[in-house]
Design an enzyme around this catalytic site. Structure first.
Site, PDB file in Angstrom:
ATOM      1  N   TYR A 132      -0.073   2.998  -4.813  1.00 55.33           N
ATOM      2  CA  TYR A 132       0.863   3.841  -5.582  1.00 55.33           C
ATOM      3  C   TYR A 132       0.212   5.193  -5.801  1.00 55.33           C
ATOM      4  O   TYR A 132      -0.796   5.306  -6.491  1.00 55.33           O
ATOM      5  CB  TYR A 132       1.191   3.143  -6.900  1.00 55.33           C
ATOM      6  N   LYS A 160       3.789   3.057  -2.396  1.00 52.42           N
ATOM      7  CA  LYS A 160       4.798   3.800  -3.145  1.00 52.42           C
ATOM      8  C   LYS A 160       4.308   5.241  -3.196  1.00 52.42           C
ATOM      9  O   LYS A 160       3.356   5.567  -3.907  1.00 52.42           O
ATOM     10  CB  LYS A 160       4.964   3.232  -4.555  1.00 52.42           C
TER      11      LYS A 160
END
EC number: 4.3.3.7
Length: 292
Positions: A132, A160
């Protein structure tokens, strides 16, 4: 593995404690709205102000509530590798489908430090791990070359990418190929992200409008590009308003308007200004999420 529309789930509070009744309501609303998965205890879930006990309890509760109907990608990131490893192992123990790990924040590791951090956590779990990258929050940016290097770790399966940078996404897709699923972390650029190899979104907007974001996904995958763009444009205003103050301040206000939870955040987060709440209310009315 983690493709489609995932919701970065808010954590509801009542009288300063986690509101598990509201959490159950939120989970059902999301599943009924057609999302593919839930992400508890991420940035939107105010993980930074949850105690470790609360963090674990929210993950466990969401897994229990979901009962396998959609995937649960548990937020287990920390700026301490040992703590992140512990949370990830706990998520595996209680039955989560994967773990989402934000880059360690504040202490600003180098790219070598990021590789060591993620590799260490991944080596302690059988869960699929999702990277992320959100440098606006963490003050550390995970470079494309670092992501490509980490794609060689067998259970690091996705990222992400929340910068909204299409060039970055393209570099990762070109360098890592099918070994790294690209997931958008920026609602406003979800549609263009799909065009450069993206395969999903972890969305804030779906807390309020899950069906619309799912519609965008379905239209894109059915080849109805113009129709997908129309939905994208319908969502532009609310996507912007949900970040007009620090997230999750606006989405908590919107969820309260829908009667899903109290408009309660943990300090240092404070409630959305009345002026911005009025703008958000108007945008939700336009999308038929609320009545006038």
């Amino acid at each position: 593995m983690f493709k489609g529309v995932y919701t970065a789930l808010i954590t509801p509070f009542k009288n300063r404690a986690v509101d598990y009744t509201a959490l159950a309501k939120l989970v059902e609303q999301q599943i009924n709205g057609g999302i593919h998965g839930l992400v508890p205890c991420g940035t939107t879930g105010e993980s930074a102000t949850l105690s470790h006990e609360e963090h674990k309890a929210v993950i466990r509760t969401v897994v229990e509530l979901v009962q396998g109907r959609v995937k649960v990608l548990a937020g287990t990131g920390s700026n301490c590798t040992e703590e992140s490893t512990e949370l990830t192992c706990y998520a595996e123990e209680v039955g989560a489908d994967g773990a989402l790990l934000i880059t360690p924040y504040y202490n600003k590791p180098t790219q070598a430090g990021l590789i060591a951090h993620y590799t260490t956590v991944a080596n302690h779990t059988k869960l699929p791990v999702v990277l992320y990258n959100v440098p606006g929050r963490t003050a550390v940016d995970m470079h494309a070359d670092t992501v490509i290097a980490l794609s060689k770790v067998s259970n690091i399966v996705a990222i992400k990418e929340a910068t909204g940078n299409m060039e970055r996404a393209s570099q990762i897709h070109k360098g890592a190929g099918s070994s790294m699923t690209l997931i958008s972390g920026d609602d406003a650029t979800f549609l263009p992200f799909l065009s450069v190899g993206g395969q999903g979104v972890i969305s804030v907007t779906t807390n309020l409008a899950p069906r619309l974001v799912r519609d965008l996904w379905d239209l894109w995958h059915n080849g109805q590009i113009n129709e997908a763009r129309e939905v994208h444009e319908q969502l532009l205003e609310i996507n912007g308003l949900l970040f007009c103050e620090t997230s999750p301040i606006p989405v908590k206000a919107g969820a309260a308007m829908l009667g899903l939870c109290h408009n309660e955040l943990r300090l240092p987060m404070t409630a959305m200004s009345e002026a911005n709440q009025a703008k958000l209310h108007r945008a939700m009315v336009k999308l038929n999420l609320l009545e006038e």
